[in-house]
Design a protein around this motif. Structure first.
Motif, mmCIF file in Angstrom:
data_model
loop_
_atom_site.group_PDB
_atom_site.id
_atom_site.type_symbol
_atom_site.label_atom_id
_atom_site.label_comp_id
_atom_site.label_asym_id
_atom_site.label_seq_id
_atom_site.Cartn_x
_atom_site.Cartn_y
_atom_site.Cartn_z
ATOM 1 N N LEU A 1 0.657 24.490 8.702
ATOM 2 C CA LEU A 1 -0.673 24.760 9.251
ATOM 3 C C LEU A 1 -0.616 25.638 10.499
ATOM 4 N N GLY A 2 0.447 26.392 10.647
ATOM 5 C CA GLY A 2 0.557 27.334 11.737
ATOM 6 C C GLY A 2 0.849 26.747 13.102
ATOM 7 N N ARG A 3 0.838 25.411 13.230
ATOM 8 C CA ARG A 3 1.086 24.850 14.560
ATOM 9 C C ARG A 3 1.917 23.583 14.582
ATOM 10 N N TYR A 4 2.113 22.964 13.452
ATOM 11 C CA TYR A 4 2.895 21.736 13.397
ATOM 12 C C TYR A 4 4.243 22.022 12.758
ATOM 13 N N ILE A 5 5.273 21.375 13.273
ATOM 14 C CA ILE A 5 6.602 21.511 12.681
ATOM 15 C C ILE A 5 6.921 20.221 11.945
ATOM 16 N N ALA A 6 7.146 20.343 10.658
ATOM 17 C CA ALA A 6 7.527 19.189 9.841
ATOM 18 C C ALA A 6 9.048 19.099 9.839
ATOM 19 N N GLU A 7 9.559 17.908 10.101
ATOM 20 C CA GLU A 7 11.010 17.742 10.080
ATOM 21 C C GLU A 7 11.561 17.958 8.674
ATOM 22 N N PHE A 8 10.909 17.359 7.692
ATOM 23 C CA PHE A 8 11.312 17.524 6.299
ATOM 24 C C PHE A 8 10.055 17.757 5.474
ATOM 25 N N LEU A 9 10.018 18.829 4.721
ATOM 26 C CA LEU A 9 8.864 19.163 3.893
ATOM 27 C C LEU A 9 9.309 19.404 2.462
ATOM 28 N N ALA A 10 8.637 18.736 1.528
ATOM 29 C CA ALA A 10 8.812 19.006 0.099
ATOM 30 C C ALA A 10 7.554 19.756 -0.330
#
Length: 80
Positions: free
Chosen positions: A10-19
């Protein structure tokens, strides 16, 4: 299913792990998250509104029992 890390969502959140194929995010939270409960809840809600499933696991639980953590992720993905 493949998890990537870290990934900007979403342009501003960093996901540690994304599937990305199933829009699932796994966060492994250390002790500093105890001071971020409200901020994490707002972030998770924004991600959910965008169609992502968010699962949070405690870092100590992951370190103590990684197989149990993997099982929790698997179960959450099947249930979701």
């Amino acid at each position: 299913m493949v998890f990537r890390r870290p990934v900007v969502v979403l342009g501003r959140y960093i996901a540690e792990f994304l599937a990305p194929s199933v829009k699932a995010i796994v966060e492994v939270d250390g002790g500093h998250h105890a001071r971020r409960v409200s901020a994490d809840a707002r972030r998770d809600e924004a991600l959910r509104r965008a169609g992502y499933r968010v699962l949070r696991l405690g870092a100590q639980a992951v370190l103590r029992a990684p197989a149990d953590a993997a099982l929790a992720v698997r179960r959450a993905l099947v249930a979701g």
